[in-house]
Design a protein around this motif. Structure first.
Motif, PDB file in Angstrom:
ATOM      1  N   GLU A 183     -48.709  75.138  51.851  1.00  0.00           N
ATOM      2  CA  GLU A 183     -48.974  74.141  52.880  1.00  0.00           C
ATOM      3  C   GLU A 183     -49.215  72.758  52.280  1.00  0.00           C
ATOM      4  N   GLN A 184     -49.701  72.702  51.028  1.00  0.00           N
ATOM      5  CA  GLN A 184     -50.002  71.431  50.402  1.00  0.00           C
ATOM      6  C   GLN A 184     -48.760  70.765  49.808  1.00  0.00           C
ATOM      7  N   LEU A 185     -47.665  71.494  49.680  1.00  0.00           N
ATOM      8  CA  LEU A 185     -46.454  70.931  49.111  1.00  0.00           C
ATOM      9  C   LEU A 185     -45.866  69.863  50.027  1.00  0.00           C
ATOM     10  N   VAL A 186     -45.330  68.819  49.412  1.00  0.00           N
ATOM     11  CA  VAL A 186     -44.578  67.800  50.138  1.00  0.00           C
ATOM     12  C   VAL A 186     -43.163  67.818  49.570  1.00  0.00           C
ATOM     13  N   HIS A 187     -42.189  67.929  50.435  1.00  0.00           N
ATOM     14  CA  HIS A 187     -40.797  68.042  50.013  1.00  0.00           C
ATOM     15  C   HIS A 187     -40.109  66.694  50.232  1.00  0.00           C
ATOM     16  N   ILE A 188     -39.422  66.211  49.208  1.00  0.00           N
ATOM     17  CA  ILE A 188     -38.750  64.918  49.315  1.00  0.00           C
ATOM     18  C   ILE A 188     -37.340  65.003  48.744  1.00  0.00           C
ATOM     19  N   ARG A 189     -36.480  64.120  49.229  1.00  0.00           N
ATOM     20  CA  ARG A 189     -35.141  63.952  48.656  1.00  0.00           C
ATOM     21  C   ARG A 189     -35.124  62.625  47.898  1.00  0.00           C
ATOM     22  N   VAL A 192     -38.528  65.466  53.518  1.00  0.00           N
ATOM     23  CA  VAL A 192     -37.588  66.388  54.159  1.00  0.00           C
ATOM     24  C   VAL A 192     -38.293  67.688  54.517  1.00  0.00           C
ATOM     25  N   ALA A 193     -37.622  68.463  55.352  1.00  0.00           N
ATOM     26  CA  ALA A 193     -38.120  69.779  55.753  1.00  0.00           C
ATOM     27  C   ALA A 193     -36.917  70.677  55.982  1.00  0.00           C
ATOM     28  N   LEU A 194     -37.166  71.975  55.958  1.00  0.00           N
ATOM     29  CA  LEU A 194     -36.066  72.920  56.164  1.00  0.00           C
ATOM     30  C   LEU A 194     -35.728  73.017  57.648  1.00  0.00           C
ATOM     31  N   TRP A 239     -36.977  65.191  61.884  1.00  0.00           N
ATOM     32  CA  TRP A 239     -36.028  65.923  62.728  1.00  0.00           C
ATOM     33  C   TRP A 239     -36.598  67.263  63.198  1.00  0.00           C
ATOM     34  N   VAL A 240     -37.532  67.822  62.480  1.00  0.00           N
ATOM     35  CA  VAL A 240     -38.034  69.154  62.811  1.00  0.00           C
ATOM     36  C   VAL A 240     -39.493  69.157  63.258  1.00  0.00           C
TER      37      VAL A 240
END
Length: 359
Positions: A25-31, A152-154, A357-358
């Motif tokens: 939950e603590q992860l932040v996803h980026i491009r 970003v997110a899945l 978007w999600v």
């Protein structure tokens, strides 16, 4: 189990323990929207701990406590013992601002050395004046942006809501041929957005099938209300692709395939369409000549081929942060097969998309 009768109920229990779930939950996803090599960074505290990446890579941020250096993993490398260091968004933005400022000062200095009469001799391309393309937002799309990271997110495919496919590329690279082949081969799977126009309808044309024919004042009112992804003027008549026309194809359960000017990507990405943007890149000059011959162009000069290649590089440099995938068109048949494979994968596998978007 084969001998059992009645209703079977399966209970799926996630194997993540509480600690692992909290960590996720603590992860932040980026491009990433820029290339980075720690070996070339004089400011990184420890080059050995830095991780390199290229534009388009997905990075998973596990720690942002330091204002200048984040700890992160590259996609697919989460099982490594140690995370690596990457520049934070703020730190990278500061560096880019300084770089842009120095470049601008250098350009101003170079202009001052040139004769003022140079601008008076500028030639205007009459061919380009016949058709004008406009941004549907009216924004200055040439303004430089400071590109660092995008959260970003899945996104998981939705069977009843296909993502539009947008083909971007320089002229004469084969986008139109690829689009037409998709729709001719699978008419029930792919569709085209019916364009709008302010010109009068010909006797053999059908409203809503060939074009949406609307009076000019209606067209202009829709422009003001930002209803078009892009629009242009040709021989004193307006033409355009509307968001509603794309939405109609999506609502029919088909994949809308679009050939758009890259300036339109901002508008489409800001909509609810969730487009998948694919860049068709030109090959080397010899392969490009063969490609043009296969398109029926017998005589083509090296200057024309070089212009296509240079335009492709320019588009990738300016708009590459919008691209989800890049295909180099060495051969139309092979490129078509690759394009179809990408679309097949898009319908069954999750993809990283802008986080908003999600949400």
């Amino acid at each position: 189990m084969a001998s059992l009768t009645g209703t079977l109920t399966f209970l799926i229990n996630p194997s993540l323990d509480q600690h692992t779930a909290q960590k996720e939950e603590q992860l932040v996803h980026i491009r990433a929207h820029f290339n980075y090599d720690p070996e070339e960074d004089i400011y990184i505290p420890c080059k050995e701990l830095g991780i390199s990446f290229v534009r388009g890579d997905i990075l998973h941020i596990i720690n942002q406590d330091d204002p200048n250096w984040w700890q992160a993993y590259r996609e697919g490398e989460e099982d490594q013992a140690l995370a690596g260091l990457i520049p934070s968004r703020t730190f990278q933005e500061q560096r880019e601002i300084i770089r842009h400022t120095l470049m601008a000062e250098g350009k101003d200095g170079a202009k001052g050395k040139k004769s003022k009469c140079n601008s008076c001799g500028r030639k205007h391309n009459k061919k380009n004046q016949k058709r004008k393309l406009y941004s549907s937002t009216g924004e200055d799309l040439d303004a430089e942006e400071i590109l660092t990271y995008e959260e970003v997110a899945l996104y998981y495919p939705q069977p009843n809501r296909k993502r539009p496919i947008v083909l971007i590329g320089p002229p004469n690279v084969g986008r139109q041929e690829l689009r037409e082949r998709l729709m001719e081969t699978y008419p029930d799977r792919f569709g085209a957005a019916i364009p709008h126009t302010s010109r009068p309808r010909d006797d053999n044309e059908m409203d809503g099938k060939d074009y949406h024919f609307v009076p000019r004042h209606v067209f202009e009112a829709d422009i003001i209300e930002h209803k078009f992804v892009e629009y242009g003027e040709f021989e004193k008549h307006l033409f355009g692709t509307s968001l509603e026309a794309i939405r109609q194809v999506v609502s029919s359960g088909r994949i809308c395939v679009l050939n758009l000017h890259p300036e339109s990507l901002r508008v489409l990405k800001a909509s609810d369409m969730k487009p998948y943007i694919l860049f068709v890149a030109p090959p080397n000059i010899d392969k490009l000549r063969q490609l043009r011959l296969s398109q029926g162009v017998i005589k083509v000069s090296d200057e024309e081929l070089t212009e296509i290649i240079e335009k492709g590089r320019e588009l990738e440099e300016t708009y590459g942060h919008f691209f989800d995938h890049i295909i180099t068109n060495f051969d139309l048949d092979r490129t078509y097969d690759e394009l179809r494979g990408v679309i097949d994968q898009l319908e069954v596998e999750p993809q990283w998309v802008p986080a908003h978007w999600v949400t």
